[in-house]
Write an enzyme that holds these catalytic residues in place. Structure first.
Site, mmCIF file in Angstrom:
data_model
loop_
_atom_site.group_PDB
_atom_site.id
_atom_site.type_symbol
_atom_site.label_atom_id
_atom_site.label_comp_id
_atom_site.label_asym_id
_atom_site.label_seq_id
_atom_site.Cartn_x
_atom_site.Cartn_y
_atom_site.Cartn_z
ATOM 1 N N LYS A 110 0.861 -1.187 0.000
ATOM 2 C CA LYS A 110 0.000 0.000 0.000
ATOM 3 C C LYS A 110 0.891 1.228 0.000
ATOM 4 C CE LYS A 110 -3.692 2.219 2.659
ATOM 5 N NZ LYS A 110 -4.552 2.119 3.853
ATOM 6 N N LYS A 118 -2.106 -1.597 -3.890
ATOM 7 C CA LYS A 118 -2.963 -0.413 -3.877
ATOM 8 C C LYS A 118 -2.124 0.842 -3.986
ATOM 9 C CE LYS A 118 -6.205 1.859 -0.776
ATOM 10 N NZ LYS A 118 -6.705 1.973 0.573
HETATM 11 ZN ZN LIG Z 1 -6.147 3.507 8.184
#
Ligand SMILES: [Zn+2]
Length: 297
Positions: A168, A221
């Site tokens: 992420k 992501k």
């Molecule tokens: Zn968070």
């Protein structure tokens, strides 16, 4: 997989301004949207909670009658075959909007990794207790997949899978989401725990760690800006790989389409196709219901 935002109250359908078609929904309305998606063959939803109040312990995240826990119970009852994935993080529930416990007395946004793990594990266990099918830790603390796995095993949820937000990045593409989830940090940023978008090797290291700790699905992501990472994760690990086409990816298409500058359907489908081509097995998108409708015709 369709992300949905659930908030307290009844008959609430509050539009998220920067994400046309996305709403904060009370549980009764949430059930309607989930039903519509499921009827069109969207197999899964990813739930984010917006609690009535925030505090410094994120107590709403793991309260047995917390907003996500209520939503899970209602959805399980009304749509038993819909797969329920719950986002496990603390930012929506923390007064300061960070994903973990912040160093006391400091306004630096420095998050304390290890003390945060216990709260995350407690949150995951309470989602499991409510009936979640998969838990999805999005916080990016080190060691959280292991902490969740151990806690879930101990509480009788040894078979409950973990989908980890493994790679992420600290991305500017998350902007509109913070309005949707009301989770913008009040000070500092998330760069101490999310990843540097310039560093692909670190992303792969993070994925390897999450797999070692017991993740069942690994997520990359954002999506379109990270197709190379999706591809490398899939080819190097051969693991079930998800990607999250995040808020700005959706908003940009919506905005340009509203101006008549692009063909919304074609651009949306081509973007999702690119994610699949890169190697993603699971696509998380705010356009899931629309896409399912397009694909059905
Ligand atoms: Zn968070």
């Amino acid at each position: 997989m369709l992300p949905l935002f659930v908030c307290p109250g009844r008959k609430i359908r509050r539009p998220v301004e920067a994400m046309p078609g996305v709403f904060q929904l009370s549980v009764d309305e949430l059930v309607k949207d989930a039903e519509r998606a499921f009827d069109l063959s969207v197999p899964a939803v990813l739930l984010f909670g917006i609690p009535a109040k925030k505090d410094f312990h994120a107590s709403g995240a793991y309260a047995p009658d917390g907003i996500v826990q209520k939503a899970v119970r209602a959805l399980k009852k009304e749509i038993p075959n819909l797969l329920l994935i719950t986002d496990v993080c603390l930012c929506e529930y923390m007064e300061h909007g960070h994903c973990g416990i912040v160093e006391p007395g400091k306004k630096t946004g420095r998050v304390l990794n290890d003390p945060t793990l216990k709260l995350l594990a407690q949150t995951a266990a309470s989602h499991a207790e409510a009936g979640a099918d998969i838990v999805a830790p999005s916080d990016m603390m080190d060691g959280r997949v292991r902490a969740l796995r151990e806690r879930l095993d101990r509480e009788g949820f040894a078979d409950l899978p973990i989908m980890s937000y493994a790679a992420k990045f600290a991305s500017a593409y998350y902007g509109p989401f913070r309005e949707a989830a009301e989770s913008a940090p009040k000070f500092g940023d998330r760069r101490s725990y999310q990843m540097d978008p310039a560093n692909a090797t670190e992303a792969l290291r993070e994925v390897a760690l999450d797999i070692q700790e017991g993740a069942d699905i690994v997520m990359v992501k954002p999506a379109v800006a990270c197709l190379d990472i999706i591809h490398r994760v899939k080819t190097e690990f051969g693991y079930p790989t998800a990607t999250y086409s995040v808020s700005a990816e959706y908003s940009m298409i919506k905005a340009a389409a509203a101006k008549g500058w692009i063909d919304e359907r074609a651009v949306t489908l081509e973007s999702l196709l690119a994610m699949r081509r890169a190697g993603a097995d699971v696509l998380i998108t705010y356009a899931a219901t629309e896409v399912a409708r397009w694909l059905k015709v």
